[in-house]
Design a protein around this motif. Structure first.
Motif, PDB file in Angstrom:
ATOM      1  N   VAL A  90      -2.915  -0.855   8.155  1.00 38.94           N
ATOM      2  CA  VAL A  90      -2.196  -1.549   7.081  1.00 38.94           C
ATOM      3  C   VAL A  90      -0.927  -2.193   7.631  1.00 38.94           C
ATOM      4  CG1 VAL A  90      -0.881  -1.202   4.941  1.00 38.94           C
ATOM      5  CG2 VAL A  90      -3.117  -0.147   5.213  1.00 38.94           C
ATOM      6  N   ILE A  91      -0.214  -1.474   8.467  1.00 41.25           N
ATOM      7  CA  ILE A  91       1.019  -2.007   9.061  1.00 41.25           C
ATOM      8  C   ILE A  91       0.698  -3.236   9.907  1.00 41.25           C
ATOM      9  CG2 ILE A  91       2.933  -1.510  10.634  1.00 41.25           C
ATOM     10  CD1 ILE A  91       2.569   1.494   9.749  1.00 41.25           C
ATOM     11  N   GLN A  92      -0.329  -3.153  10.729  1.00 41.58           N
ATOM     12  CA  GLN A  92      -0.718  -4.278  11.577  1.00 41.58           C
ATOM     13  C   GLN A  92      -1.152  -5.476  10.735  1.00 41.58           C
ATOM     14  OE1 GLN A  92      -3.603  -2.020  13.807  1.00 41.58           O
ATOM     15  NE2 GLN A  92      -2.331  -2.100  15.656  1.00 41.58           N
ATOM     16  N   LYS A  93      -1.941  -5.227   9.714  1.00 43.87           N
ATOM     17  CA  LYS A  93      -2.426  -6.314   8.862  1.00 43.87           C
ATOM     18  C   LYS A  93      -1.268  -7.040   8.196  1.00 43.87           C
ATOM     19  CE  LYS A  93      -5.346  -7.150   4.843  1.00 43.87           C
ATOM     20  NZ  LYS A  93      -6.219  -6.541   3.835  1.00 43.87           N
ATOM     21  N   GLN A  94      -0.325  -6.300   7.681  1.00 46.66           N
ATOM     22  CA  GLN A  94       0.799  -6.917   6.999  1.00 46.66           C
ATOM     23  C   GLN A  94       1.721  -7.634   7.987  1.00 46.66           C
ATOM     24  OE1 GLN A  94       0.880  -7.343   3.824  1.00 46.66           O
ATOM     25  NE2 GLN A  94      -0.972  -6.134   3.583  1.00 46.66           N
ATOM     26  N   SER A 133       0.833  -1.189   0.000  1.00 42.25           N
ATOM     27  CA  SER A 133       0.000   0.000   0.000  1.00 42.25           C
ATOM     28  C   SER A 133       0.872   1.244   0.000  1.00 42.25           C
ATOM     29  CB  SER A 133      -0.883   0.000   1.244  1.00 42.25           C
ATOM     30  OG  SER A 133      -1.590   1.214   1.320  1.00 42.25           O
ATOM     31  N   SER A 134       0.452   2.256  -0.731  1.00 46.88           N
ATOM     32  CA  SER A 134       1.211   3.496  -0.733  1.00 46.88           C
ATOM     33  C   SER A 134       0.882   4.329   0.506  1.00 46.88           C
ATOM     34  CB  SER A 134       0.921   4.295  -2.006  1.00 46.88           C
ATOM     35  OG  SER A 134      -0.457   4.597  -2.074  1.00 46.88           O
ATOM     36  N   ARG A 135      -0.156   3.967   1.197  1.00 40.41           N
ATOM     37  CA  ARG A 135      -0.531   4.663   2.434  1.00 40.41           C
ATOM     38  C   ARG A 135      -0.249   3.706   3.592  1.00 40.41           C
ATOM     39  NH1 ARG A 135      -2.652   7.917   5.754  1.00 40.41           N
ATOM     40  NH2 ARG A 135      -4.669   7.781   6.724  1.00 40.41           N
ATOM     41  N   TYR A 136       0.544   4.155   4.520  1.00 39.98           N
ATOM     42  CA  TYR A 136       0.956   3.301   5.626  1.00 39.98           C
ATOM     43  C   TYR A 136       0.198   3.662   6.895  1.00 39.98           C
ATOM     44  CZ  TYR A 136       4.598   1.685   2.573  1.00 39.98           C
ATOM     45  OH  TYR A 136       5.275   1.116   1.525  1.00 39.98           O
ATOM     46  N   SER A 137      -1.084   3.361   6.924  1.00 44.07           N
ATOM     47  CA  SER A 137      -1.866   3.571   8.139  1.00 44.07           C
ATOM     48  C   SER A 137      -1.476   2.483   9.139  1.00 44.07           C
ATOM     49  CB  SER A 137      -3.359   3.496   7.844  1.00 44.07           C
ATOM     50  OG  SER A 137      -3.727   2.172   7.498  1.00 44.07           O
ATOM     51  N   ILE A 138      -1.787   2.724  10.386  1.00 39.95           N
ATOM     52  CA  ILE A 138      -1.468   1.728  11.407  1.00 39.95           C
ATOM     53  C   ILE A 138      -2.187   0.417  11.114  1.00 39.95           C
ATOM     54  CG2 ILE A 138      -3.269   2.396  13.054  1.00 39.95           C
ATOM     55  CD1 ILE A 138       0.376   1.414  13.929  1.00 39.95           C
ATOM     56  N   ARG A 194       7.924   6.994   6.553  1.00 41.75           N
ATOM     57  CA  ARG A 194       6.472   7.148   6.729  1.00 41.75           C
ATOM     58  C   ARG A 194       5.933   6.134   7.737  1.00 41.75           C
ATOM     59  NH1 ARG A 194       4.747   7.623   0.442  1.00 41.75           N
ATOM     60  NH2 ARG A 194       5.824   9.575   0.031  1.00 41.75           N
ATOM     61  N   VAL A 195       6.441   4.924   7.649  1.00 38.19           N
ATOM     62  CA  VAL A 195       6.017   3.875   8.576  1.00 38.19           C
ATOM     63  C   VAL A 195       6.439   4.241   9.993  1.00 38.19           C
ATOM     64  CG1 VAL A 195       6.318   1.449   9.214  1.00 38.19           C
ATOM     65  CG2 VAL A 195       6.009   2.086   6.815  1.00 38.19           C
ATOM     66  N   GLU A 196       7.667   4.696  10.154  1.00 32.34           N
ATOM     67  CA  GLU A 196       8.143   5.102  11.481  1.00 32.34           C
ATOM     68  C   GLU A 196       7.267   6.199  12.077  1.00 32.34           C
ATOM     69  OE1 GLU A 196      12.460   5.259  12.652  1.00 32.34           O
ATOM     70  OE2 GLU A 196      12.645   5.300  10.464  1.00 32.34           O
ATOM     71  N   LEU A 197       6.914   7.180  11.274  1.00 30.54           N
ATOM     72  CA  LEU A 197       6.063   8.266  11.765  1.00 30.54           C
ATOM     73  C   LEU A 197       4.708   7.750  12.215  1.00 30.54           C
ATOM     74  CD1 LEU A 197       6.835  11.085   9.179  1.00 30.54           C
ATOM     75  CD2 LEU A 197       7.506  11.015  11.593  1.00 30.54           C
ATOM     76  N   GLU A 198       4.134   6.845  11.450  1.00 26.47           N
ATOM     77  CA  GLU A 198       2.837   6.271  11.812  1.00 26.47           C
ATOM     78  C   GLU A 198       2.944   5.476  13.113  1.00 26.47           C
ATOM     79  OE1 GLU A 198      -1.329   5.575  11.048  1.00 26.47           O
ATOM     80  OE2 GLU A 198       0.097   7.045  10.302  1.00 26.47           O
ATOM     81  N   LEU A 199       3.990   4.685  13.251  1.00 26.10           N
ATOM     82  CA  LEU A 199       4.188   3.914  14.478  1.00 26.10           C
ATOM     83  C   LEU A 199       4.357   4.837  15.679  1.00 26.10           C
ATOM     84  CD1 LEU A 199       6.595   1.195  13.069  1.00 26.10           C
ATOM     85  CD2 LEU A 199       4.248   0.822  13.860  1.00 26.10           C
ATOM     86  N   GLU A 200       5.154   5.896  15.512  1.00 24.33           N
ATOM     87  CA  GLU A 200       5.376   6.847  16.596  1.00 24.33           C
ATOM     88  C   GLU A 200       4.072   7.537  17.001  1.00 24.33           C
ATOM     89  OE1 GLU A 200       8.469   9.578  15.495  1.00 24.33           O
ATOM     90  OE2 GLU A 200       9.932   7.969  15.273  1.00 24.33           O
ATOM     91  N   GLU A 201       3.230   7.828  16.017  1.00 24.69           N
ATOM     92  CA  GLU A 201       1.954   8.482  16.307  1.00 24.69           C
ATOM     93  C   GLU A 201       1.099   7.636  17.246  1.00 24.69           C
ATOM     94  OE1 GLU A 201      -1.955   9.893  13.852  1.00 24.69           O
ATOM     95  OE2 GLU A 201      -0.003  10.204  12.911  1.00 24.69           O
TER      96      GLU A 201
END
Length: 73
Positions: free
Chosen positions: A11-15, A4-9, A45-52
């Protein structure tokens, strides 16, 4: 690989769950392990989402994906 081009939390969790279910990674490994499956250009981008969501790269995958979901047989 996360496609996915959008790395929402979500999407990260699902993968991450998918990689655990396929025995590619362990629930005990740190979240940083996911960087092997994400293009380097996208990792920030993934790091920022995780930090959020207050996840640290040293936290376990299990912390990110939560408890195993059991289905009735």
């Amino acid at each position: 690989m996360i496609q996915s081009s959008r790395y929402s939390i979500e999407v990260i969790q699902k993968q991450a769950r998918r990689l655990v279910n396929r025995n590619v990674i362990s629930r005990q490994q740190c979240i940083y392990t996911l960087c092997q499956f994400i293009p380097a250009s996208e990792w920030a981008r993934v790091e920022l989402e995780l930090e959020e969501y207050d996840f640290l790269l040293r936290d376990r995958i299990a912390d990110l994906i939560g408890d195993d979901e059991w289905q009735n047989d």
